[in-house]
Design an enzyme around this catalytic site. Structure first.
Site, PDB file in Angstrom:
ATOM      1  N   GLU A   1       2.346  39.735 -11.240  1.00  0.00           N
ATOM      2  CA  GLU A   1       1.993  39.075 -11.816  1.00  0.00           C
ATOM      3  C   GLU A   1       0.409  40.226 -11.968  1.00  0.00           C
ATOM      4  O   GLU A   1       0.867  41.397 -11.310  1.00  0.00           O
ATOM      5  CB  GLU A   1       0.662  38.289 -11.124  1.00  0.00           C
ATOM      6  CG  GLU A   1      -0.476  38.039 -10.765  1.00  0.00           C
ATOM      7  CD  GLU A   1      -1.046  37.193  -9.636  1.00  0.00           C
ATOM      8  OE1 GLU A   1      -1.365  36.449  -9.424  1.00  0.00           O
ATOM      9  OE2 GLU A   1      -2.018  38.305  -8.955  1.00  0.00           O
TER      10      GLU A   1
ATOM     11  N   LYS B   1       1.140  24.765  -5.338  1.00  0.00           N
ATOM     12  CA  LYS B   1       0.344  24.264  -4.580  1.00  0.00           C
ATOM     13  C   LYS B   1       0.101  22.073  -5.131  1.00  0.00           C
ATOM     14  O   LYS B   1      -0.436  21.862  -5.721  1.00  0.00           O
ATOM     15  CB  LYS B   1      -1.466  24.354  -5.832  1.00  0.00           C
ATOM     16  CG  LYS B   1      -1.180  25.851  -5.208  1.00  0.00           C
ATOM     17  CD  LYS B   1      -2.731  26.262  -5.928  1.00  0.00           C
ATOM     18  CE  LYS B   1      -3.134  27.511  -6.460  1.00  0.00           C
ATOM     19  NZ  LYS B   1      -4.317  28.029  -7.171  1.00  0.00           N
TER      20      LYS B   1
ATOM     21  N   ASP C   1      -2.994  37.309 -14.911  1.00  0.00           N
ATOM     22  CA  ASP C   1      -3.360  36.568 -14.052  1.00  0.00           C
ATOM     23  C   ASP C   1      -5.066  37.014 -14.562  1.00  0.00           C
ATOM     24  O   ASP C   1      -5.274  37.993 -14.432  1.00  0.00           O
ATOM     25  CB  ASP C   1      -3.582  36.646 -12.487  1.00  0.00           C
ATOM     26  CG  ASP C   1      -4.057  36.430 -12.186  1.00  0.00           C
ATOM     27  OD1 ASP C   1      -4.357  35.093 -11.989  1.00  0.00           O
ATOM     28  OD2 ASP C   1      -4.576  36.673 -10.989  1.00  0.00           O
TER      29      ASP C   1
ATOM     30  N   LYS D   1       2.297  39.165  -5.849  1.00  0.00           N
ATOM     31  CA  LYS D   1       1.368  38.865  -6.787  1.00  0.00           C
ATOM     32  C   LYS D   1       0.243  40.132  -5.988  1.00  0.00           C
ATOM     33  O   LYS D   1       0.962  41.071  -5.545  1.00  0.00           O
ATOM     34  CB  LYS D   1       0.458  38.007  -5.826  1.00  0.00           C
ATOM     35  CG  LYS D   1       1.976  36.117  -6.539  1.00  0.00           C
ATOM     36  CD  LYS D   1       0.852  34.645  -5.629  1.00  0.00           C
ATOM     37  CE  LYS D   1      -0.432  34.411  -6.412  1.00  0.00           C
ATOM     38  NZ  LYS D   1      -0.527  34.019  -7.503  1.00  0.00           N
TER      39      LYS D   1
ATOM     40  N   ARG E   1       0.722  -1.020  -0.141  1.00  0.00           N
ATOM     41  CA  ARG E   1      -0.512  -0.136   0.400  1.00  0.00           C
ATOM     42  C   ARG E   1       0.801   1.712  -0.237  1.00  0.00           C
ATOM     43  O   ARG E   1       0.522   2.470  -0.537  1.00  0.00           O
ATOM     44  CB  ARG E   1      -1.386   0.154   1.377  1.00  0.00           C
ATOM     45  CG  ARG E   1      -2.361   1.266   1.617  1.00  0.00           C
ATOM     46  CD  ARG E   1      -2.109   1.921  -0.272  1.00  0.00           C
ATOM     47  NE  ARG E   1      -3.431   0.778  -0.505  1.00  0.00           N
ATOM     48  CZ  ARG E   1      -3.429   0.646  -1.844  1.00  0.00           C
ATOM     49  NH1 ARG E   1      -2.850   1.514  -2.557  1.00  0.00           N
ATOM     50  NH2 ARG E   1      -4.044  -0.189  -2.448  1.00  0.00           N
TER      51      ARG E   1
END
Length: 349
Positions: A262, A201, A283, A233, A166
């Site tokens: 961005e 992410k 963006d 950002k 597993r």
């Protein structure tokens, strides 16, 4: 499916690092760290913690050749196995399988996709196995496979195979799922200059493996951490008082670090270019807005699209002329590729 004409993979014997073993113990367990590990030296000194020892040198070389840190892979393998055993034993397997039983098991694709993480699965098994084991590698990471294809065959103690099953599959299925999803994006962009690339992410602790899977699928990695590339950002812009102001501050504080900025409006582009931005993230632009931005930049900076991107509209953004498409879904939302471990039935004479 494997046909009779398929060339047989050559078996490879791997030396081991059994879980919980210490090379300096009075009664040393079977297996070991391999000749390349420092704990094998005569003057190694006190016993080493197994987590400080290396994997089989050949396996470590294969991992390193793919851009993975073998020590990190070993740590992840230990964590996965130790979590599954929880300081105990595999009670079902110990109760039902004779201690001296040996078997061969095949990792088999249950569905078509792109494979990633085969050597990681081998690393997991090397943590579990209590004796040297043999592998036959039928495909390589990055290969496209059909359902029913045998990916990797392993001969070892039956108990060890079932105990490590597993943990090995969790990583192999996860990484192959990411590679499969990335391959779909790469196929959608074929014929354009655009490349799909990942984001931060990622699953905590698995970033290096997941970004490796993106590469296996034909994608490109963005920054690996907050320290290797600056990405300005919206919140940085608010805090600094503007896009150009934020860019100037980063360039002054870290002059040697690449900077990506961005923007979410066309009127932000010229001020950033004037500051010397070499990479601009568009963006939440529409495909038409992206075309306008590409025309405005006119080759003065590398352009990346982010937000609103799906596999269905990826081609439209690529044809607008950007260099990259940022797809966080590659690592945060890709389903696994279904892969199983099939124990071969015992031969009866």
């Amino acid at each position: 499916m494997t046909s009779p004409d398929t060339p047989r993979a050559q078996p490879v014997e791997l030396t081991l690092l059994p879980i919980g073993a210490r090379p300096g113990d009075t009664e040393e367990p079977a297996g070991g760290c391999g000749a390349g590990c420092g704990c094998a030296a005569e003057d190694a000194g006190p016993a080493h913690d197994p987590l400080e020892c290396g994997l089989d040198p050949d396996l470590a070389d294969l991992l390193a050749a793919g851009g993975l840190d073998p020590v990190l892979v070993e740590d992840i393998a230990h964590l996965a196995v130790e979590e599954d055993l929880d300081n105990g034993v595999d009670v079902t397997t110990v109760a039902t399988i004779p201690e001296d039983a040996v078997a061969t098991a095949d990792f088999v694709a249950r569905q078509a996709g792109t494979v990633a993480g085969l050597h990681v699965a081998e690393a997991v098994l090397s943590i579990v196995c209590t004796d040297e084991f043999e592998v036959e590698r039928h495909v390589a990471d990055g290969d496209r496979v059909e359902a029913g294809r045998v990916l990797l065959s392993v001969t070892a103690r039956t108990r060890d195979l079932l105990t490590g099953e597993r943990s090995a599959l969790n990583l192999l299925c996860r990484l192959s799922g990411i590679a499969t999803a990335t391959r779909a994006w790469a196929d959608a962009l074929a014929g354009t200059k655009a490349r799909v690339r990942d984001t931060r992410k990622t699953t905590p602790g698995l970033r290096a493996l997941e970004k490796y899977a993106v590469r296996c699928g034909g994608g490109v990695n963005h920054r690996m951490s907050l320290s290797d590339v600056a990405l300005i950002k919206d919140n940085h812009v608010i805090a600094a008082g503007g896009v150009a102001e934020a860019f100037a501050r980063v360039r002054h504080e870290f002059p040697g670090v690449p900077v990506e900025v961005e923007v979410d409006r066309l009127d932000q582009i010229e001020p950033v270019l004037a500051e010397g931005a070499e990479l601009i993230l568009l963006d939440n632009f529409t495909p038409d807005g992206t075309k306008e931005a590409v025309a405005l930049v006119a080759g003065r900076a590398t352009l990346e699209s982010s937000g609103r991107l799906t596999l269905d509209n990826a081609r439209a953004y690529a044809e607008a002329g950007v260099d990259y498409l940022a797809a966080g879904a590659l690592t945060h939302s890709s389903p696994i590729l279904d892969i199983g471990l099939d124990l071969r039935p015992e031969r009866r004479d």
